[in-house]
Scaffold this motif. Structure first.
Motif, PDB file in Angstrom:
ATOM      1  N   SER A   1     -29.738  22.315  16.695  1.00 39.82           N
ATOM      2  CA  SER A   1     -30.157  22.418  15.299  1.00 39.82           C
ATOM      3  C   SER A   1     -28.958  22.118  14.409  1.00 39.82           C
ATOM      4  O   SER A   1     -27.831  21.944  14.902  1.00 39.82           O
ATOM      5  N   PRO A   2     -29.138  22.056  13.088  1.00 40.91           N
ATOM      6  CA  PRO A   2     -27.978  21.818  12.209  1.00 40.91           C
ATOM      7  C   PRO A   2     -26.863  22.840  12.405  1.00 40.91           C
ATOM      8  O   PRO A   2     -25.690  22.496  12.301  1.00 40.91           O
TER       9      PRO A   2
ATOM     10  N   LEU B   1     -35.361  21.475  15.452  1.00 42.30           N
ATOM     11  CA  LEU B   1     -36.012  22.062  14.285  1.00 42.30           C
ATOM     12  C   LEU B   1     -35.869  23.580  14.260  1.00 42.30           C
ATOM     13  O   LEU B   1     -36.632  24.258  13.584  1.00 42.30           O
ATOM     14  N   THR B   2     -34.887  24.097  15.003  1.00 46.38           N
ATOM     15  CA  THR B   2     -34.408  25.499  15.005  1.00 46.38           C
ATOM     16  C   THR B   2     -35.125  26.422  15.981  1.00 46.38           C
ATOM     17  O   THR B   2     -34.787  27.609  16.049  1.00 46.38           O
ATOM     18  N   LEU B   3     -36.089  25.953  16.754  1.00 45.44           N
ATOM     19  CA  LEU B   3     -36.772  26.838  17.693  1.00 45.44           C
ATOM     20  C   LEU B   3     -35.915  27.091  18.929  1.00 45.44           C
ATOM     21  O   LEU B   3     -35.195  26.210  19.401  1.00 45.44           O
TER      22      LEU B   3
ATOM     23  N   GLN C   1     -41.821  28.834  11.365  1.00 43.11           N
ATOM     24  CA  GLN C   1     -40.375  28.651  11.393  1.00 43.11           C
ATOM     25  C   GLN C   1     -40.013  27.181  11.222  1.00 43.11           C
ATOM     26  O   GLN C   1     -39.079  26.836  10.479  1.00 43.11           O
ATOM     27  N   VAL C   2     -40.749  26.300  11.902  1.00 39.94           N
ATOM     28  CA  VAL C   2     -40.505  24.861  11.757  1.00 39.94           C
ATOM     29  C   VAL C   2     -40.758  24.423  10.327  1.00 39.94           C
ATOM     30  O   VAL C   2     -39.956  23.692   9.732  1.00 39.94           O
ATOM     31  N   ARG C   3     -41.846  24.867   9.758  1.00 40.45           N
ATOM     32  CA  ARG C   3     -42.189  24.476   8.397  1.00 40.45           C
ATOM     33  C   ARG C   3     -41.142  24.973   7.402  1.00 40.45           C
ATOM     34  O   ARG C   3     -40.708  24.229   6.516  1.00 40.45           O
ATOM     35  N   ASP C   4     -40.718  26.227   7.559  1.00 42.53           N
ATOM     36  CA  ASP C   4     -39.735  26.796   6.638  1.00 42.53           C
ATOM     37  C   ASP C   4     -38.399  26.071   6.710  1.00 42.53           C
ATOM     38  O   ASP C   4     -37.663  26.010   5.715  1.00 42.53           O
ATOM     39  N   PHE C   5     -38.084  25.522   7.878  1.00 43.89           N
ATOM     40  CA  PHE C   5     -36.849  24.749   8.007  1.00 43.89           C
ATOM     41  C   PHE C   5     -37.031  23.316   7.527  1.00 43.89           C
ATOM     42  O   PHE C   5     -36.235  22.794   6.747  1.00 43.89           O
TER      43      PHE C   5
ATOM     44  N   PRO D   1     -29.200  18.152  13.264  1.00 47.01           N
ATOM     45  CA  PRO D   1     -30.293  18.131  14.240  1.00 47.01           C
ATOM     46  C   PRO D   1     -30.266  16.862  15.086  1.00 47.01           C
ATOM     47  O   PRO D   1     -30.295  15.760  14.553  1.00 47.01           O
ATOM     48  N   ALA D   2     -30.141  17.038  16.387  1.00 43.33           N
ATOM     49  CA  ALA D   2     -30.006  15.893  17.280  1.00 43.33           C
ATOM     50  C   ALA D   2     -30.576  16.224  18.644  1.00 43.33           C
ATOM     51  O   ALA D   2     -30.546  17.379  19.083  1.00 43.33           O
TER      52      ALA D   2
END
Length: 295
Positions: A193-194, A235-237, A283-287, A199-200
């Motif tokens: 994630s960032p 995407l942070t998950l 969580q994905v949407r909020d990010f 994000p990569a």
């Protein structure tokens, strides 16, 4: 200036990256006709009430390494299904990249569970000097990830992503290497994630070199499932649970060990399932909405 600093950290001059291929340490973009996209979709938007468009940039990473050296690289157990002397673009061909990443492609078949649709905004082929890039002087056509027990593994991931990231707008950068090998059998993908250098997403040719006749578990759909799983990390998950007995386990701090029911989840450590919870979608949407909307 951040990009210049990242390039300097790799030991590469900015001028070297400015030259077109086939020179060393250079990139060449595929023509935009390959990935037609409405300019409005270069930023995330709600396509319908349950879908966010997430831009991705695809980077095919070719090492400047003689074929004899490449043939001796670790983790080449299935190269017999690749053309002799093949490079990454011979495996991840334009047809295959389109098959995986087009709007109704294989990756979106799984990514839609997050409530997103990935949209390609850039594809490029890059040639790099592995001796410089890796920091250990070795001219081998494989790369290690932050899970490797090597000094500087995390820094390598961060520096490569910083040097190559798509700059016209924010995107998830997907890097396709010849081999992603860090000593963990079967590992063919990694993502951050960032907050972890992204994000990569990184994966390799083994993901695409499927052989249903001898390895029925390895299919294009399975490879797309891996990439979608790694995009979830970008995407942070995190994984929904942890496995037992895994060396250098990044999930060691998770409170729960996986049970059989977890195998239906896309974010299971072995990415076996398709299911994404409402909490993960939120969580994905909020990010995604604020992050990709920022230039």
């Amino acid at each position: 200036m951040a990009a210049v600093a990242a390039l300097a950290g790799l030991g590469l001059g900015v001028a070297a990256w400015a030259q077109p291929m086939p020179g060393p340490n250079a990139c060449r973009a595929w023509p935009p006709v390959f990935y037609p996209i409405d300019p409005a979709e270069r930023r995330p938007r709600v396509g319908h009430p349950d879908e966010i468009v997430v831009p991705i940039a695809v980077h095919l990473m070719n090492a400047d390494v003689p074929d004899a050296v490449r043939a001796a690289a670790p983790d080449d157990r299935r190269d017999e299904v690749a053309p002799p002397g093949a490079r990454i673009h011979d495996v991840w061909t334009r047809r295959r990249v389109r098959q995986f990443f087009k709007p109704d492609g294989l990756v979106n078949g799984f990514a839609k569970a997050y409530g997103v649709r990935v949209a390609v905004v850039h594809v490029e082929e890059c040639r790099y000097n592995p001796g410089r890039l890796r920091g250990d002087g070795r001219k081998v056509d494989w790369i290690f990830t932050p899970l490797a027990s090597r000094p500087g593994a995390r820094r390598l991931f961060e520096d490569v992503n910083a040097a190559h990231r798509y700059r016209e707008s924010r995107a998830v950068d997907v890097y396709l290497w010849w081999a992603v090998n860090d000593g963990r059998p079967g590992l063919r993908g990694y993502a951050g994630s960032p907050a972890r250098g992204g994000p990569a997403v990184w994966t390799d040719r083994l993901c695409a070199l499927t052989d249903p006749d001898t390895r029925p578990f390895d299919t294009p759909e399975r490879c797309a499932q891996l990439i979608a799983h790694e995009i979830g990390h970008a995407l942070t998950l995190r994984h929904v649970c942890k496995l037992t007995g895994v060396a250098r386990d990044p999930d060691a701090d998770l409170p729960r060990v996986c049970d059989p029911a977890d195998r239906r989840r896309l974010m299971h450590p072995s990415f076996k399932g398709k299911r994404v919870s409402d909490e993960e979608k939120a969580q994905v949407r909020d990010f995604a909405l604020p992050f990709f909307s920022t230039p």
